[in-house]
Design a protein around this motif. Structure first.
Motif, PDB file in Angstrom:
ATOM      1  N   VAL A 255       1.072  -1.154  -0.094  1.00  8.31           N
ATOM      2  CA  VAL A 255       0.211  -0.008   0.060  1.00  8.31           C
ATOM      3  C   VAL A 255       0.691   1.240  -0.075  1.00  8.31           C
ATOM      4  N   PHE A 265       2.947  -3.093   3.505  1.00 10.23           N
ATOM      5  CA  PHE A 265       1.916  -3.779   3.331  1.00 10.23           C
ATOM      6  C   PHE A 265       0.516  -4.017   4.457  1.00 10.23           C
ATOM      7  N   ASP A 266      -0.251  -4.470   3.875  1.00  9.78           N
ATOM      8  CA  ASP A 266      -1.560  -3.973   4.598  1.00  9.78           C
ATOM      9  C   ASP A 266      -2.036  -4.973   5.674  1.00  9.78           C
ATOM     10  N   GLU A 300      -1.687  -2.570  12.037  1.00  6.88           N
ATOM     11  CA  GLU A 300      -2.356  -3.120  10.699  1.00  6.88           C
ATOM     12  C   GLU A 300      -1.265  -2.897   9.519  1.00  6.88           C
ATOM     13  N   HIS A 301       0.114  -2.519   9.739  1.00  9.15           N
ATOM     14  CA  HIS A 301       1.006  -2.358   8.739  1.00  9.15           C
ATOM     15  C   HIS A 301       2.259  -3.435   8.841  1.00  9.15           C
TER      16      HIS A 301
END
Lengths: 357, 357
Positions: A255, A265-266, A300-301
């Motif tokens: 992302v 990334f997510d 969340e990353h």
């Protein structure tokens, strides 16, 4: 449906790899004439448990009463529950479950054994009990073979419970010499049982890592591999398992590429947990970019150092991440997609029942 | 219903403490005339978000699109989503959500901004965008005030999106000097915006720990406290928060006392995660036995050294454990019970929507 149609992050399991893992472990144990009673805490998915049974497993192992209820509800009728069950509500649930399923429960004190006996008496069912032995794991378990005998004798005198045998838990990273410790404990215990006229139908030890070392204690009848269905990066550290045998992956999307050396990334610790953060192996492995180092995760990353990647991942690119510790990913997830190649063949809800144990 | 009627482990939140935490943070920010836009990732419970709004909060902050959808579904109509939204499915969901809710989304690249613009154009809605700035957190965010201006200018030229302002993420344990870094970045950025005729309605920074340090960057209009509703042991390490302000606890039962110095309770890393394991503070605090050291956790067991406890916990005893990191407990849980004294007043499902982000 194509795997790239899934919103990310998504848990996927490669069905070919999963089936191979199940067959290989079963053949390994069949050859040694040791019953396989897989631990379903790794996946918490009845469909996978049924694949394990179909391959030849003898019943399943559960770590919580809710897991046992979910497995029984899917038609599984031989369950070992490796947890001291305490408290009125849970004892009632256990007694009810025992009326429709063959269930053996690990206990390490007469208090717990008596509680189960009373509940089962009240309900009119019979619960099997196995004595949990502390052979070095230093978690639960009676401390000596003599204490094991004493508890087995108490159990044998209680109504509505049936003495079924012994089990032990290995602890986290099993050390050299661990099998010898189990062997000595089991040998003495079984000798004491024989003198006392007690028969241990279940003699259970080891999980995936120690099973693959192929060292076995005296008298063993069955074993409890769990992680072998999925494997993960921590299991690769501890055993001959390989990246190619890791069946569970997390599909993610890049992302952000905020710097030349960084890709985000997510999915983070709320998908992967931070298990293994202390092992110096990073927090995951990106299949499409094996040179990337997943050096950190916020909630969340996922944070990857991509300075060694050629080409580098781009915003919008989908990546496949092998987790450090599959069992926690299971507890954080809701649904697993079973893939065959790039197609989604099945969708499995994770029967985690929240933290209702 | 009495709290002791709950099966353990069970997540409970003390409603008196929760209400106090919400009121105190709101009063603190009201005094400083900074809008409070609480981050709901800590709890993921619409009812708590509505308590925060009723206390005076200006909208909410979310970390995933699914959280934003859950909050919008509960009637909340002003949302900041701090995540680059990428991929066709999610862009469609975002565009749809923006048709019924005022939503601003953080972006750090023109690729992401253009994706959102296209999706919103196709759907006929308008999505607010804020430029995420990397002021030292080294996660996502544009690296310089000049890059911030450049992205804001691109956004201003795109259809179906509206430039709304800037935000930054502090990183984990914020360091001394962090506020000065944000201050310098924001000051330069807002000067560039003013020259370029751009107005930043949202200027957002800081989370609970840094808010309580009471240091603020130039131009700030709003802030995103999350953990202040619950607090936890890691927040106590980092801020003036106290054990008494920890609203979220896990009710557990002692299931084994296998040795004089050891007590085992019925929740482990699949309830608490192992967050904070590297901080030398153990993995939880047992309220009824403050001398106990929770030195380890396996997946479903908590391991406590009770050698300093008098009296020592007994098998069957219920205990209240304050977690290290409440936000991961939320992700591992399903339901939170709201307690007033020893009575259960309410039951809140956690709107986590699995890992569907």
């Amino acid at each position: 449906m194509h795997v790239n149609d899934l919103d990310t992050p998504a848990l996927t399991v490669d069905l070919d790899v999963l089936e191979d893992n199940i067959q290989r472990m079963q053949a390994f144990l069949d050859e040694r004439k040791i019953r396989c009673r897989p631990h379903i805490k790794t996946h918490k998915i009845p469909a996978i448990a049924h694949m394990q049974l179909k391959a030849g497993a003898k019943g399943v192992t559960c770590q919580t009463l809710a897991e046992a209820e979910a497995m029984a509800a899917s038609g599984i009728d031989d369950i070992l529950l490796c947890f001291n069950i305490v408290g009125r509500n849970k004892l009632e649930r256990l007694a009810r479950l025992a009326a429709r399923t063959t269930i053996a429960v690990a206990v390490d004190s007469d208090i717990v054994a008596r509680g189960i006996s009373e509940a089962a008496t009240g309900y009119g069912s019979t619960v099997g009990l196995v004595v949990e032995c502390d052979t070095g794991g230093r978690r639960t378990g009676v401390p000596t073979p003599q204490a094991s005998l004493a508890l087995a004798q108490i159990i044998s005198g209680l109504p509505a419970v049936e003495f079924r045998g012994i089990m032990t838990y290995s602890g986290g990273f099993p050390e050299e010499g661990y099998n010898q410790a189990v062997d000595a404990f089991f040998r003495q215990t079984l000798e004491l049982f024989a003198k006392g006229g007690l028969r241990a139908e279940i003699v259970s030890a080891h999980a995936t890592v120690y099973i693959l070392r192929d060292q076995w204690p005296h008298g063993i009848t069955e074993t409890r591999p769990g992680m072998y269905v999925y494997y993960d990066r921590m299991k690769i550290l501890q055993s001959p398992a390989t990246l190619e045998q890791c069946a569970l992956t997390v599909r993610c999307t890049i992302v952000s590429r905020p710097a030349e050396d960084r890709a985000i990334f997510d999915a983070g610790r709320k998908t992967f947990s931070n298990e293994g953060a202390d092992l110096g192996i990073g927090l995951g492995h990106i299949v499409e970019h094996p040179e990337a180092a997943v050096y950190g995760m916020s909630e969340e990353h996922g944070h990857a150092d991509v300075s060694s990647c050629h080409p580098k991942p781009e915003v919008g690119e989908r990546v496949t991440v092998i987790p450090n510790y599959a069992s926690l990913v299971t507890s954080l997830g809701e649904v697993v997609y079973g893939t065959r190649g790039e197609r989604i063949e099945t969708v499995w809800p994770i029967a985690k029942r929240g933290i209702i144990h």
